[in-house]
Scaffold this motif. Structure first.
Motif, PDB file in Angstrom:
ATOM      1  N   ILE A   1     -10.972  -0.842  10.409  1.00  0.00           N
ATOM      2  CA  ILE A   1     -10.510  -1.114   9.051  1.00  0.00           C
ATOM      3  C   ILE A   1     -10.812   0.082   8.161  1.00  0.00           C
ATOM      4  N   LEU A   2     -10.041   0.214   7.107  1.00  0.00           N
ATOM      5  CA  LEU A   2     -10.281   1.238   6.086  1.00  0.00           C
ATOM      6  C   LEU A   2     -10.499   0.524   4.759  1.00  0.00           C
ATOM      7  N   ILE A   3     -11.645   0.771   4.141  1.00  0.00           N
ATOM      8  CA  ILE A   3     -12.006   0.116   2.887  1.00  0.00           C
ATOM      9  C   ILE A   3     -11.831   1.096   1.730  1.00  0.00           C
ATOM     10  N   GLU A   4     -10.985   0.739   0.782  1.00  0.00           N
ATOM     11  CA  GLU A   4     -10.904   1.485  -0.479  1.00  0.00           C
ATOM     12  C   GLU A   4     -11.826   0.750  -1.453  1.00  0.00           C
ATOM     13  N   THR A   5     -13.006   1.318  -1.663  1.00  0.00           N
ATOM     14  CA  THR A   5     -14.063   0.618  -2.378  1.00  0.00           C
ATOM     15  C   THR A   5     -13.707   0.327  -3.830  1.00  0.00           C
TER      16      THR A   5
END
Length: 488
Positions: free
Chosen positions: A439-443
């Motif tokens: 997964i890629l999290i855009e905080t």
């Protein structure tokens, strides 16, 4: 007869002819000299100029960057006893910026002891790198990208690369024999997954185990009867007993390995905020907090794709995760948009058939530019991961990634507004490991001044890390790692 010469001499004077010729020649000579001078001036001005020098030391490799206003041609060779690398750069005159490279070499650089800079001969500058050990150098140029102009790159890799699992254990906060640290009673837990905290165990126990049960659980329970509720509790207890008996038989303790990927780094700063904050710094700080919190739990160990300010190519990040046989891959970023009003957190997974939205496609394209800005040696770049073919294992990876993404997104929604209430999908190159849920999290949006302040706040970073840990643990509560067939 005598008068004719007189008439001829008056018409063409012997004295006047040389005088006119001298003036003409002098004028012509002066014009020629001016022309040559004016032509020579631009030739001198066109010599390449070094605009900036940067050094990025790291255990993986040390990078030296010379940014210039033209393409430079360089040759290099290695000298033994002691180890040195000699580089000759053509079409260059020594200037103060290039001389400043000497002071930029740090004492803790793993590979470079010092560097010497000098004018070897006209239009040729020589750099001599005194090395601490034998290296595998890569010397290449990069065309203008982002806010950078032409770059000449020296990447110094160790000849003997460290074993990735050994390096991870050395930097980890767990027992060196690979077993989880003992609890208060002095015995190591036998479970294949980390124990849940109070309250989480009850949630996991009552969680619906099938898709149909999950759908039914979402419906309003208007006519629930005590008997039906009791029957459900008995079924759940029976399922838990069977699972516990199975876990008891499989008494082998299994470490859970999580790859955390702080985006960007080194030459690639990522997005930037109004107050000057850089994405690469913020996401590294969050990743380090998250690593510490995950390793507080038994059976969990973490590998950071980068633990300092240096660039790691997208494909190399995936390769690192696969080398340590990671169970999960979590890439951490801070979003940016042209409008400062954009806000909220997001979670993305790989897409098999295209982006789930225009915004997701735009973001994936932007993140995939990291290799161009950060700088990859195209000649040695393995494009296998970039062009990965979708097969059954990739489809399964996407399904598991969606489960993980939903679990993490739900927890992040408790501490920050969500940009979109569902997990989005797009062709992120860094999520293309075919056998690791990723997964890629855009905080948050670093381009939003309010959210930039949040991202810089220690309290918010801790809350965010706690939320991600909860989401990961909830995922493993429903998807124990030993329940999967691992081919790596």
């Amino acid at each position: 007869m005598p008068s004719k010469p007189q008439i001829r001499s008056q018409h063409v004077s012997a004295e006047s002819t040389p005088a006119v010729s001298r003036r003409t020649v002098l004028k012509a000579g002066a014009t020629l000299m001016l022309s040559v001078t004016s032509l020579a001036a631009p030739l001198r001005a066109s010599a390449a100029q070094i605009l900036a020098v940067r050094v990025w030391p790291a255990d993986d490799y040390t990078r030296v960057t010379l940014e210039n206003d033209a393409v430079l041609k360089a040759t290099h060779f290695i000298v033994k006893d002691p180890e040195r690398m000699v580089v000759d750069i053509e079409g260059l005159e020594l200037n103060p910026t290039l001389k400043s490279l000497v002071a930029k070499i740090q004492s803790n650089d793993p590979y470079i002891k010092q560097v010497r800079v000098g004018q070897n001969r006209p239009n040729v500058v020589r750099l001599v790198f005194d090395l601490k050990e034998e290296v595998r150098p890569q010397v290449f140029t990069l065309p203008p990208a982002g806010h950078y102009k032409d770059r000449l790159i020296f990447d110094l890799y160790p000849v003997k690369e460290a074993d990735p699992i050994a390096a991870m254990i050395e930097k980890g906060n767990w027992s060196s024999d690979g077993k989880p640290p003992p609890d208060a009673s002095g015995t190591a837990p036998k479970a294949d997954m980390p124990p849940l905290k109070p309250g989480e165990a009850e949630i996991a126990a009552n969680a619906p185990q099938t898709p149909q049960a999950q759908m039914d659980a979402l419906k309003p329970d208007i006519k629930a009867e005590p008997r039906a509720e009791l029957r459900n509790q008995v079924k759940t207890a029976e399922a838990q007993t069977k699972a516990a008996e199975k876990a008891e038989k499989n008494s082998v303790v299994r470490m859970i390995t999580i790859a955390l990927d702080p985006g960007h780094g080194g030459e690639d700063p990522g997005a930037s905020g109004k107050n000057g904050s850089r994405e690469k710094d913020i996401v590294l700080a969050i990743a380090k907090r998250l690593k510490a919190k995950l390793e507080d739990h038994p059976n969990m160990r973490v590998m950071l794709t980068r633990d300092g300010d240096y660039f790691v190519p997208l494909g190399k990040r995936v390769e690192k995760a696969r080398k340590v046989q990671a169970d999960l891959f979590v890439s951490i970023h801070a979003d940016a948009f042209v409008q400062p009003t954009a806000r909220g957190s997001s979670v993305f997974v790989l897409s098999e058939k295209g982006a789930s939205s225009t915004a997701a496609r735009w973001l994936a394209d932007k993140e995939n530019e990291a290799d161009t800005i950060g700088g990859v040696n195209v000649k040695n770049h393995d494009r296998q991961l970039a062009g990965v073919l979708f097969d059954l294992s990739t489809t399964a990876q996407i399904n598991d990634s969606l489960k993980l993404g939903k679990s993490v997104l739900g927890e992040i929604g408790g501490i920050n507004r969500l940009h979109k209430g569902s997990v989005e999908q797009a062709g992120f190159a860094v999520l293309k490991a075919p056998d690791i849920p990723s997964i890629l999290i855009e905080t948050a949006f670093i381009s939003n001044p309010e959210e930039e302040a949040k991202l810089l706040d220690d309290g918010y970073q801790n809350q965010l890390a706690d939320a991600i840990v909860k989401g990961i643990r909830r995922y493993f509560a429903k998807n124990p790692p030993l329940a999967k067939n691992r081919l790596t």
